[in-house]
Design a protein around this motif. Structure first.
Motif, PDB file in Angstrom:
ATOM      1  N   PHE A   1     123.249  22.304 114.272  1.00 48.75           N
ATOM      2  CA  PHE A   1     123.072  22.897 115.510  1.00 48.75           C
ATOM      3  C   PHE A   1     122.019  22.631 116.663  1.00 48.75           C
ATOM      4  CE2 PHE A   1     121.447  26.446 118.139  1.00 48.75           C
ATOM      5  CZ  PHE A   1     122.377  26.728 119.115  1.00 48.75           C
ATOM      6  N   MET A   2     120.741  22.275 115.965  1.00 54.04           N
ATOM      7  CA  MET A   2     119.707  21.953 116.704  1.00 54.04           C
ATOM      8  C   MET A   2     119.771  20.240 117.165  1.00 54.04           C
ATOM      9  SD  MET A   2     117.968  24.741 117.046  1.00 54.04           S
ATOM     10  CE  MET A   2     117.009  24.000 118.151  1.00 54.04           C
ATOM     11  N   ARG A   3     120.319  19.708 116.344  1.00 54.26           N
ATOM     12  CA  ARG A   3     120.663  18.379 116.797  1.00 54.26           C
ATOM     13  C   ARG A   3     121.792  18.298 117.890  1.00 54.26           C
ATOM     14  NH1 ARG A   3     119.166  14.064 113.132  1.00 54.26           N
ATOM     15  NH2 ARG A   3     120.928  12.738 114.141  1.00 54.26           N
ATOM     16  N   LEU A   4     122.599  19.199 117.996  1.00 57.30           N
ATOM     17  CA  LEU A   4     123.490  19.210 119.228  1.00 57.30           C
ATOM     18  C   LEU A   4     122.633  19.730 120.237  1.00 57.30           C
ATOM     19  CD1 LEU A   4     126.402  19.268 120.406  1.00 57.30           C
ATOM     20  CD2 LEU A   4     126.645  21.627 119.503  1.00 57.30           C
ATOM     21  N   VAL A   5     121.925  20.500 120.273  1.00 56.28           N
ATOM     22  CA  VAL A   5     120.900  21.021 121.508  1.00 56.28           C
ATOM     23  C   VAL A   5     120.247  19.883 121.780  1.00 56.28           C
ATOM     24  CG1 VAL A   5     119.199  22.780 122.251  1.00 56.28           C
ATOM     25  CG2 VAL A   5     121.347  23.550 120.712  1.00 56.28           C
ATOM     26  N   ASN A   6     119.653  19.308 121.147  1.00 56.68           N
ATOM     27  CA  ASN A   6     118.826  18.218 121.373  1.00 56.68           C
ATOM     28  C   ASN A   6     119.636  17.226 122.112  1.00 56.68           C
ATOM     29  OD1 ASN A   6     116.816  19.587 120.189  1.00 56.68           O
ATOM     30  ND2 ASN A   6     116.614  18.123 118.367  1.00 56.68           N
ATOM     31  N   CYS A   7     120.657  16.930 121.732  1.00 57.58           N
ATOM     32  CA  CYS A   7     121.664  15.947 122.552  1.00 57.58           C
ATOM     33  C   CYS A   7     122.076  16.029 123.949  1.00 57.58           C
ATOM     34  CB  CYS A   7     122.804  15.761 121.374  1.00 57.58           C
ATOM     35  SG  CYS A   7     124.192  14.554 122.057  1.00 57.58           S
ATOM     36  N   LEU A   8     122.192  17.583 124.039  1.00 55.21           N
ATOM     37  CA  LEU A   8     122.381  17.907 125.275  1.00 55.21           C
ATOM     38  C   LEU A   8     121.501  17.991 126.405  1.00 55.21           C
ATOM     39  CD1 LEU A   8     125.071  20.658 124.496  1.00 55.21           C
ATOM     40  CD2 LEU A   8     125.638  18.221 125.261  1.00 55.21           C
ATOM     41  N   ILE A   9     120.083  18.038 125.786  1.00 59.53           N
ATOM     42  CA  ILE A   9     118.892  18.167 126.923  1.00 59.53           C
ATOM     43  C   ILE A   9     118.985  17.346 127.928  1.00 59.53           C
ATOM     44  CG2 ILE A   9     116.648  17.995 127.064  1.00 59.53           C
ATOM     45  CD1 ILE A   9     115.916  18.773 124.297  1.00 59.53           C
ATOM     46  N   LEU A  10     119.002  16.019 127.744  1.00 59.53           N
ATOM     47  CA  LEU A  10     119.217  14.860 129.054  1.00 59.53           C
ATOM     48  C   LEU A  10     120.083  15.340 130.004  1.00 59.53           C
ATOM     49  CD1 LEU A  10     118.106  12.424 130.401  1.00 59.53           C
ATOM     50  CD2 LEU A  10     119.606  11.102 128.639  1.00 59.53           C
ATOM     51  N   PRO A  11     121.456  15.312 129.393  1.00 53.53           N
ATOM     52  CA  PRO A  11     122.374  15.381 130.721  1.00 53.53           C
ATOM     53  C   PRO A  11     122.451  16.792 131.351  1.00 53.53           C
ATOM     54  CG  PRO A  11     123.352  15.453 128.439  1.00 53.53           C
ATOM     55  CD  PRO A  11     122.261  14.946 128.405  1.00 53.53           C
ATOM     56  N   LEU A  12     121.967  17.894 130.529  1.00 53.42           N
ATOM     57  CA  LEU A  12     121.917  19.338 131.006  1.00 53.42           C
ATOM     58  C   LEU A  12     120.735  19.447 132.010  1.00 53.42           C
ATOM     59  CD1 LEU A  12     122.621  22.332 130.901  1.00 53.42           C
ATOM     60  CD2 LEU A  12     121.020  22.630 128.986  1.00 53.42           C
ATOM     61  N   VAL A  13     119.690  18.925 131.677  1.00 50.83           N
ATOM     62  CA  VAL A  13     118.652  19.081 132.544  1.00 50.83           C
ATOM     63  C   VAL A  13     118.516  18.294 133.836  1.00 50.83           C
ATOM     64  CG1 VAL A  13     115.867  18.693 132.635  1.00 50.83           C
ATOM     65  CG2 VAL A  13     116.770  19.785 130.812  1.00 50.83           C
TER      66      VAL A  13
ATOM     67  N   MET B   1     127.273  22.911 130.899  1.00 54.06           N
ATOM     68  CA  MET B   1     127.118  24.271 130.827  1.00 54.06           C
ATOM     69  C   MET B   1     128.188  24.801 129.988  1.00 54.06           C
ATOM     70  SD  MET B   1     124.393  25.596 132.414  1.00 54.06           S
ATOM     71  CE  MET B   1     125.068  27.298 132.503  1.00 54.06           C
ATOM     72  N   LYS B   2     129.523  24.361 130.168  1.00 54.22           N
ATOM     73  CA  LYS B   2     130.557  24.587 129.326  1.00 54.22           C
ATOM     74  C   LYS B   2     130.359  24.032 127.683  1.00 54.22           C
ATOM     75  CE  LYS B   2     134.007  26.034 130.369  1.00 54.22           C
ATOM     76  NZ  LYS B   2     134.485  27.531 130.355  1.00 54.22           N
ATOM     77  N   ILE B   3     129.857  22.822 127.625  1.00 52.79           N
ATOM     78  CA  ILE B   3     129.662  22.443 126.473  1.00 52.79           C
ATOM     79  C   ILE B   3     128.413  23.324 125.687  1.00 52.79           C
ATOM     80  CG2 ILE B   3     128.734  20.564 124.838  1.00 52.79           C
ATOM     81  CD1 ILE B   3     129.888  18.625 126.853  1.00 52.79           C
ATOM     82  N   MET B   4     127.480  23.707 126.398  1.00 58.62           N
ATOM     83  CA  MET B   4     126.438  24.315 125.887  1.00 58.62           C
ATOM     84  C   MET B   4     126.936  25.790 125.639  1.00 58.62           C
ATOM     85  SD  MET B   4     123.370  23.912 125.163  1.00 58.62           S
ATOM     86  CE  MET B   4     121.605  23.812 125.581  1.00 58.62           C
ATOM     87  N   ASN B   5     127.828  26.483 126.274  1.00 56.71           N
ATOM     88  CA  ASN B   5     128.246  27.542 125.972  1.00 56.71           C
ATOM     89  C   ASN B   5     129.155  27.459 124.896  1.00 56.71           C
ATOM     90  OD1 ASN B   5     127.328  29.393 128.118  1.00 56.71           O
ATOM     91  ND2 ASN B   5     128.983  28.530 129.603  1.00 56.71           N
ATOM     92  N   TRP B   6     129.876  26.636 124.300  1.00 54.81           N
ATOM     93  CA  TRP B   6     130.546  26.348 123.362  1.00 54.81           C
ATOM     94  C   TRP B   6     129.462  26.339 122.218  1.00 54.81           C
ATOM     95  CZ3 TRP B   6     134.291  21.610 125.130  1.00 54.81           C
ATOM     96  CH2 TRP B   6     135.320  22.398 126.046  1.00 54.81           C
ATOM     97  N   ALA B   7     128.551  25.567 122.241  1.00 57.48           N
ATOM     98  CA  ALA B   7     127.229  25.410 121.274  1.00 57.48           C
ATOM     99  C   ALA B   7     127.027  26.782 121.008  1.00 57.48           C
ATOM    100  CB  ALA B   7     126.436  24.531 121.777  1.00 57.48           C
ATOM    101  N   ILE B   8     126.603  27.850 121.879  1.00 59.70           N
ATOM    102  CA  ILE B   8     125.960  28.897 121.576  1.00 59.70           C
ATOM    103  C   ILE B   8     126.644  29.682 120.763  1.00 59.70           C
ATOM    104  CG2 ILE B   8     125.341  30.760 122.751  1.00 59.70           C
ATOM    105  CD1 ILE B   8     123.337  28.721 123.247  1.00 59.70           C
ATOM    106  N   MET B   9     128.153  29.486 120.899  1.00 59.97           N
ATOM    107  CA  MET B   9     128.982  30.221 119.963  1.00 59.97           C
ATOM    108  C   MET B   9     128.599  30.275 118.207  1.00 59.97           C
ATOM    109  SD  MET B   9     130.777  31.716 121.785  1.00 59.97           S
ATOM    110  CE  MET B   9     131.730  32.663 120.975  1.00 59.97           C
ATOM    111  N   LEU B  10     127.908  29.143 118.101  1.00 53.54           N
ATOM    112  CA  LEU B  10     127.435  28.536 116.905  1.00 53.54           C
ATOM    113  C   LEU B  10     126.265  29.399 116.384  1.00 53.54           C
ATOM    114  CD1 LEU B  10     128.215  24.855 116.843  1.00 53.54           C
ATOM    115  CD2 LEU B  10     129.794  26.561 115.792  1.00 53.54           C
TER     116      LEU B  10
END
Length: 457
Positions: A53-65, A221-230
């Motif tokens: 899960f944390m690797r997924l969050v790290n992966c999304l930092i660049l495009p999200l921010v 935001m949609k992908i992050m919301n999916w990730a938050i479900m985990l």
């Protein structure tokens, strides 16, 4: 009762709370009732789902921010005062955090109370200078290679080479640099702000790129919301694994009880008194109406201890409160990067605590400078779990304080990190509320002027 019903309707909150409680319970049970200590490999297996899960969050930092800030900055180009108000707010809260941390540590003096506990190492080292740490902040603000800033998010760090077999003052050592693996989110934020301002300034020519970043922001935001479900599952494994990593938690709490009390006092005073007071002075409204509606973000923060992971949850909470999306999507990603009230307060208290442990006599002015350096070094630090103690080591090293005892703080960092992440959310949410208040007020005042111009024409 109505509040309880609303909370129960939000299944993610309930599931995350269950995950956190299950993680704490399973960690304590496994630690208490297993005959042999858990090996590093066994703990790695246990934490593996949370690690994914944390690797997924790290992966999304660049495009999200980048996408959130670029798209929001394009829309805010015509309202330059919003960025100015955000800057004033960050400076104010940072000043309050520094003043509070120095006051608490100098009043309670937790380091002096533990000085005779035989837990202090005596080997002082110094291979950094404070001025280099501050200058590196500006170097990372403007990365000379955006690819390097994105590839593992490398940061610039000044390195001083000690001449062998010579007694030379540290300010005369040879100056070099290295690119260390760390999150240079600050450089990405600065580039995104400049790019957003430029796109907003070229009008129709920039619309294709503006639409691209807005679409990317929505997708992230949609992908992050999916990730938050985990989060509930990841919290279960991450928290239980962290508890098993601590060799003697009870002894650690007893030894560092006064320090932990000082940190929590600072977090509570900053989050429940000082920041709400700033909000009330600016808006004349109750800040607790905002804080009490941040439940999903708080639970996510405690489960993941990641400011970045809470970005989409915090934004959705603020939009339900009534904060315009173009403000929340501008403030929250930036706040997760530069408005690190919790980690700055924690590091300032930690630095002065270790100084007191060694019985070093620093003037009040120097302690304030150290607190400012700690705070500045936190700007741009990743909103990731335990992302601050590396900066603390650098700051202590730069003033010649032994860094070996940072391990005492690191041992409880996983626990305190969850609460200081919660404070970061409070600071971001109240800041967005203040800026929204002035933005709406300015918008209302501008309507009569526009109608008057229309009538006269």
């Amino acid at each position: 009762m109505n509040l309880l019903r609303r909370i129960l309707k939000q299944k993610l909150i309930v599931m995350t709370v269950i995950g956190v409680c299950a993680g704490i319970s399973s960690g304590l049970i496994l630690k208490t009732f297993t005959s042999q200590p858990w090996s590093t490999r066994d703990i790695m297996y246990l934490k593996f789902p949370g690690e994914l899960f944390m690797r997924l969050v790290n992966c999304l930092i660049l495009p999200l921010v980048t996408s959130s800030i670029v798209s929001a900055t394009c829309n805010l180009k015509k309202s330059g005062q919003i960025g100015t108000m955000a800057l004033y707010y960050y400076i104010t809260t940072t000043f309050l955090g520094i003043a509070l941390s120095v006051t608490l540590v100098q009043t309670i003096k937790p380091g002096e109370l533990l000085k005779n506990k035989n837990i202090v190492s005596q080997n002082a080292t110094r291979s950094f200078m404070t001025v280099d740490t501050i200058l590196d902040l500006f170097r990372n603000l403007m990365p000379d290679n955006m690819i390097m800033a994105c590839k593992k998010l490398f940061q610039y760090q000044t390195v001083l080479e000690n001449p062998k077999n010579e007694s030379v003052p540290i300010d005369e050592w040879k100056i070099d640099h290295t690119s260390i693996a760390g999150t240079n989110v600050l450089g990405l934020v600065f580039f995104s702000l400049v790019l957003g301002l430029a796109l907003g300034d070229i009008d129709s020519k920039g619309e294709p790129l503006i639409n691209f970043f807005q679409s990317m922001s929505d997708a992230m935001m949609k992908i992050m919301n999916w990730a938050i479900m985990l989060v509930p599952i990841s919290a279960l494994f991450l928290i239980s694994g962290k508890i098993l990593e601590v060799e003697d938690f009870d002894s650690l709490i007893k030894r560092l009880g006064i320090y932990i009390l000082t940190v929590f006092s600072g977090l509570l005073i900053q989050g429940l008194i000082l920041l709400p007071l700033v909000y009330f002075i600016c808006t004349r409204k109750s800040p607790y109406n905002v804080i009490f509606k941040l439940g999903p973000a708080f639970v996510t923060a405690f489960g993941t201890s990641s400011s970045t992971a809470t970005v989409p949850v915090t934004i959705s909470c603020l939009e339900r409160i009534g904060i315009p999306s173009k403000i929340s999507r501008f403030i929250v990603p930036i706040g997760a990067t530069i408005n690190m009230d919790g980690i700055a307060l924690y590091e300032s208290i930690g630095a002065i605590f270790i100084i007191q442990l060694h019985g070093l006599q620093f003037s009040l002015f120097k302690l304030i400078i150290i607190s400012i350096t700690c705070t500045v070094s936190c700007i741009g630090a990743a909103g990731l779990p335990s992302g601050g103690y590396v900066m603390l080591i650098m700051v202590l090293n730069s003033v010649g304080v032994p860094v070996e005892d940072v391990s005492l703080i690191i041992a409880i960092d996983w626990f305190v990190d969850r609460f200081r992440t919660t404070l970061n959310i409070v600071a971001d949410a109240l800041g967005a509320g203040i800026i929204s208040h002035y933005y709406q007020k300015k918008k209302q005042n501008s309507v009569p002027e526009e109608m008057e111009l229309y009538t006269s024409s």
